[in-house]
Scaffold this motif. Structure first.
Motif, PDB file in Angstrom:
ATOM      1  N   ILE A  87       0.844  -1.197   0.000  1.00 32.91           N
ATOM      2  CA  ILE A  87       0.000   0.000   0.000  1.00 32.91           C
ATOM      3  C   ILE A  87       0.880   1.249   0.000  1.00 32.91           C
ATOM      4  O   ILE A  87       1.787   1.388   0.814  1.00 32.91           O
ATOM      5  CB  ILE A  87      -0.948  -0.004   1.209  1.00 32.91           C
ATOM      6  CG1 ILE A  87      -1.913  -1.175   1.089  1.00 32.91           C
ATOM      7  CG2 ILE A  87      -1.701   1.326   1.328  1.00 32.91           C
ATOM      8  CD1 ILE A  87      -2.786  -1.402   2.298  1.00 32.91           C
ATOM      9  N   GLY A  88       0.620   2.135  -0.933  1.00 32.93           N
ATOM     10  CA  GLY A  88       1.294   3.422  -0.981  1.00 32.93           C
ATOM     11  C   GLY A  88       2.669   3.421  -1.605  1.00 32.93           C
ATOM     12  O   GLY A  88       3.363   4.435  -1.554  1.00 32.93           O
ATOM     13  N   ALA A  89       3.091   2.308  -2.195  1.00 33.56           N
ATOM     14  CA  ALA A  89       4.426   2.263  -2.780  1.00 33.56           C
ATOM     15  C   ALA A  89       4.468   1.238  -3.909  1.00 33.56           C
ATOM     16  O   ALA A  89       3.554   0.436  -4.091  1.00 33.56           O
ATOM     17  CB  ALA A  89       5.468   1.921  -1.723  1.00 33.56           C
ATOM     18  N   ASN A  90       5.553   1.286  -4.654  1.00 31.24           N
ATOM     19  CA  ASN A  90       5.784   0.378  -5.767  1.00 31.24           C
ATOM     20  C   ASN A  90       6.877  -0.618  -5.381  1.00 31.24           C
ATOM     21  O   ASN A  90       7.847  -0.805  -6.102  1.00 31.24           O
ATOM     22  CB  ASN A  90       6.177   1.184  -7.013  1.00 31.24           C
ATOM     23  CG  ASN A  90       6.205   0.346  -8.270  1.00 31.24           C
ATOM     24  OD1 ASN A  90       5.606  -0.726  -8.342  1.00 31.24           O
ATOM     25  ND2 ASN A  90       6.923   0.826  -9.270  1.00 31.24           N
ATOM     26  N   ARG A 132       8.786  -2.771  -1.675  1.00 27.90           N
ATOM     27  CA  ARG A 132       9.426  -2.518  -0.378  1.00 27.90           C
ATOM     28  C   ARG A 132      10.592  -3.474  -0.174  1.00 27.90           C
ATOM     29  O   ARG A 132      10.488  -4.673  -0.423  1.00 27.90           O
ATOM     30  CB  ARG A 132       8.408  -2.707   0.736  1.00 27.90           C
ATOM     31  CG  ARG A 132       8.988  -2.663   2.126  1.00 27.90           C
ATOM     32  CD  ARG A 132       7.925  -2.840   3.164  1.00 27.90           C
ATOM     33  NE  ARG A 132       8.521  -3.085   4.480  1.00 27.90           N
ATOM     34  CZ  ARG A 132       7.828  -3.162   5.594  1.00 27.90           C
ATOM     35  NH1 ARG A 132       6.510  -3.017   5.577  1.00 27.90           N
ATOM     36  NH2 ARG A 132       8.430  -3.404   6.735  1.00 27.90           N
ATOM     37  N   LEU A 138       8.548   5.127  -4.129  1.00 31.77           N
ATOM     38  CA  LEU A 138       7.333   5.929  -4.085  1.00 31.77           C
ATOM     39  C   LEU A 138       6.819   6.331  -5.460  1.00 31.77           C
ATOM     40  O   LEU A 138       5.798   7.005  -5.567  1.00 31.77           O
ATOM     41  CB  LEU A 138       7.543   7.176  -3.218  1.00 31.77           C
ATOM     42  CG  LEU A 138       7.771   6.892  -1.736  1.00 31.77           C
ATOM     43  CD1 LEU A 138       7.914   8.202  -0.962  1.00 31.77           C
ATOM     44  CD2 LEU A 138       6.657   6.043  -1.150  1.00 31.77           C
TER      45      LEU A 138
END
Length: 137
Positions: free
Chosen positions: A85-88, A90, A105
């Motif tokens: 969630i919220g990123a491309n 991790r 991001l």
């Protein structure tokens, strides 16, 4: 959502693997001048996320990079997941001081914008750059 199919998922997984390799190469390049540093790349993590399973995409092994200084482990770069969630994507950076969260991001089909969330500040990111990498060791 008609664009999501097996080929789409396979392409995203391939792109993720390439971006992980780019991050690990950046770390090694940033530390190449330090003779006390050694890199160990004999571990992997298996990527088998929900969308991969749903569309019948085979699991993929991604490299884990361990950074040692004078033979003592100082940081481990471990890919965690592409679909977060919220990123491309991790990657966790595990150190004795705590776990740093490295996220891309930027959205798909754009150049990566890697940012770091430190163990002490999960609300505001800092740049993932050579200065940060040098500070880890």
């Amino acid at each position: 959502m008609s664009e999501i199919n097996k080929e789409y998922i396979e392409n995203r997984v391939e792109d993720w693997g390439q971006r992980v390799e780019t991050v690990l190469s950046f770390v090694k390049t940033s530390l190449v001048d330090n003779s006390e540093i050694e890199f160990v790349e004999n571990k992997t993590v298996q990527m088998n996320e929900e969308l991969m399973q749903k569309f019948g995409v085979s699991p993929v092994s991604l490299p884990v990079l361990e950074v040692k200084r004078k033979s003592v482990l100082v940081a481990s770069f471990k890919p965690i997941g592409l679909w977060v969630i919220g990123a491309n994507g991790r990657i966790d950076i595990l150190t004795k001081e705590g776990s740093y969260i490295l996220v891309d991001l930027e959205g798909k089909n754009k150049p990566s914008d890697w940012r770091v969330y430190t163990p002490k500040n999960r609300k505001k990111s800092i740049p993932f750059d050579k200065k940060f990498v040098l500070g880890l060791v």
